[in-house]
Design a protein around this motif. Sequence first.
Motif, short mmCIF file in Angstrom:
data_model
loop_
_atom_site.label_atom_id
_atom_site.label_comp_id
_atom_site.label_asym_id
_atom_site.label_seq_id
_atom_site.Cartn_x
_atom_site.Cartn_y
_atom_site.Cartn_z
N ILE A 2 13.14 -13.32 -24.44
CA ILE A 2 14.43 -13.29 -23.77
C ILE A 2 15.48 -13.36 -24.87
CG2 ILE A 2 15.98 -14.42 -22.14
CD1 ILE A 2 13.59 -15.78 -20.89
N ALA B 201 14.15 -17.41 -25.82
CA ALA B 201 12.75 -17.84 -25.65
C ALA B 201 11.85 -16.71 -26.12
CB ALA B 201 12.48 -18.17 -24.18
N GLY C 89 3.20 -19.81 -24.09
CA GLY C 89 4.22 -20.47 -23.30
C GLY C 89 5.20 -21.32 -24.08
N ALA D 123 7.67 -21.14 -25.78
CA ALA D 123 8.66 -20.11 -26.12
C ALA D 123 9.88 -20.65 -26.84
CB ALA D 123 9.09 -19.41 -24.84
N LEU D 124 10.20 -21.91 -26.57
CA LEU D 124 11.39 -22.48 -27.20
C LEU D 124 11.09 -22.95 -28.60
CD1 LEU D 124 12.74 -24.41 -24.11
CD2 LEU D 124 13.48 -22.20 -24.98
N PRO E 55 14.54 -21.84 -20.24
CA PRO E 55 13.22 -21.54 -19.68
C PRO E 55 12.08 -22.06 -20.56
CG PRO E 55 14.59 -19.58 -19.71
CD PRO E 55 15.33 -20.63 -20.46
N ILE E 56 11.11 -22.71 -19.93
CA ILE E 56 9.95 -23.27 -20.63
C ILE E 56 9.23 -22.16 -21.38
CG2 ILE E 56 7.71 -24.39 -20.31
CD1 ILE E 56 8.96 -25.35 -17.55
N CYS E 57 9.05 -21.02 -20.71
CA CYS E 57 8.31 -19.89 -21.27
C CYS E 57 9.18 -18.64 -21.14
CB CYS E 57 7.01 -19.70 -20.48
SG CYS E 57 6.04 -18.26 -20.99
N GLN E 58 9.02 -17.72 -22.12
CA GLN E 58 9.83 -16.49 -22.05
C GLN E 58 9.44 -15.64 -20.84
OE1 GLN E 58 7.30 -16.85 -24.08
NE2 GLN E 58 6.04 -15.13 -23.47
N THR F 290 9.41 -15.68 -17.48
CA THR F 290 9.95 -16.48 -16.38
C THR F 290 9.42 -16.00 -15.03
OG1 THR F 290 11.90 -15.08 -16.54
CG2 THR F 290 12.03 -17.23 -17.58
N LEU G 130 16.92 -15.56 -16.97
CA LEU G 130 15.51 -15.22 -16.76
C LEU G 130 15.25 -13.87 -17.43
CD1 LEU G 130 15.24 -15.96 -12.93
CD2 LEU G 130 14.71 -17.51 -14.83
N ARG G 131 14.01 -13.66 -17.85
CA ARG G 131 13.68 -12.35 -18.39
C ARG G 131 13.58 -11.35 -17.24
NH1 ARG G 131 8.14 -11.63 -21.55
NH2 ARG G 131 7.39 -11.12 -19.48
N PRO G 132 14.16 -10.15 -17.40
CA PRO G 132 13.99 -9.16 -16.33
C PRO G 132 12.53 -8.75 -16.23
CG PRO G 132 15.68 -8.47 -17.93
CD PRO G 132 14.93 -9.63 -18.53
#
Lengths: 198, 292
Positions: free
Chosen positions: A65, A77, A129, A131-132, B62-65, B67, B103-105
């Motif tokens: 992202i 992320a 996961g 990602a951050l 977001p926890i993970c890319q 989403t 959010l990622r698209p």
Amino acid sequence: MRYHLSTPIPEEEIRRLRVGDILYIDGMMVTARDEAHKKALELHERGEKPPIDFRGLAIFHCGPIVKRKGDRWRVVAAGPTTSMRMEIFEDRFIEVYRPAVIIGKGGMGERTSKACQRYGCVYAAFTGGAALLAAERIKAVRDVYWLEELGMPECLWVFEVEGFGPLIVTIDTHGGNLTEEVKQKVWERFESLKASLR
Amino acid sequence: MELERVVLETAVELLRRASTQLPKPYIEAMRKALEEMEGEIGKAQLGNILEDARLAAEGSLPICQDTGIVAFLIELGDDFPIRSRLKDILIEATRRATEEIPLRPNAVDLFEGNTGDNVGLQGHVPILYIDLVEGDELRLTAMPKGGGSSNVAAHRMLKPGVGLRGVKEFVLEAVATAGSLGCPPYFVGVGIGGGEDLCMLLAKKALLRPFGERHPDPRIAEMERELLEKINQLGIGVMGLGEGPTALDVHIEIAARHPASLPVGVVLSCWALRHATAVIRADGTVVWEPQR
């Protein structure tokens, strides 16, 4: 063993690495998923060149992202995606473009492992996961290619990274493949657990 | 119109909470697993996961890319004033959340490519599951789900003759097949019965029962306990590297089946278990449920 390596990483450094080693990378990392692998290989077959030379760099299986802030991109992320999807492209990609490290999650198969041995490349796992954590270690977005055509997750993002890791080497140049070893044991245990079901 | 605004803003906030915060009991379970485990590779992985979860909660990121594909579960009360308009409101909330959180698209049209806003062109995404209930409230759950763990979902129409033992064997096989690919430690949802489609939906909804809570039917609870134990004995480990927990919980939901069928669905959640729920009353007040 722990290693800090800077791109472009010479082949002899890569050949020193063993399964289970922990790796941190400085320098240039390029994201590539299904579409980017496919497009890069199609360009090669047509005798054309992709916009960046992957030799000695880290390829990151990641659809990040990224947010635009003024004229700059900011990575929000950027965790790894499931590498197995790229298994159908990766051996040829390694052969043609000679990256030093493939980074992703979930491990890769026999074809990639063979290409790693032959051309001097390793596969290293980053925690899926996380990602951050990954984004924290990406210091800048150098370039982006194919964004219009492939979209944010699938295009080529060129990141400048510092201490990108901890990465676990799970495929080395000596034929080791940690994920495959675990997988084999899991199926052996499955057989005995199956018999123990109530 | 005021109530529509409340629903829209609540839906955006639910997506934010689901995408950025893990349920507290779930984090506690991982912390405990980290303390108890040996092996440097697994410890490093679980340490990274907990650190990532902390960064996400602190920064509201977001926890993970990945989403996920956006889904909402809707329990619509008889006297809640908004009816079919709800769909448009949730689509708008998805667009707004995509921009704001961000959010990622992730909505890709078969012919037109990524739509850029997480809304599909055919009207099916965000995915909406609608249930009709009594009362004047709307209970809304946001449940975005990532692609990696969705790709290792499993479905099989078993022969009824294999019985419950056959069901358990299939679940164990499904998790062994998923291996490292869906970002373990997993939360395993199982749906048994109900036909080829309903068993999958039951498996997905099983993930919404509070973490660690057993099924009220002691026979199902016992199956859950046995499967959790045996799944962990498979030894896939954190991120499939062979160390640490393979699954943190197993939930099973059941429905009646056709005499000739024994449908089983297995839906896995990656370690990033994402859902958040709120109740909106007809007067516009919102009650936020803790993530569990």
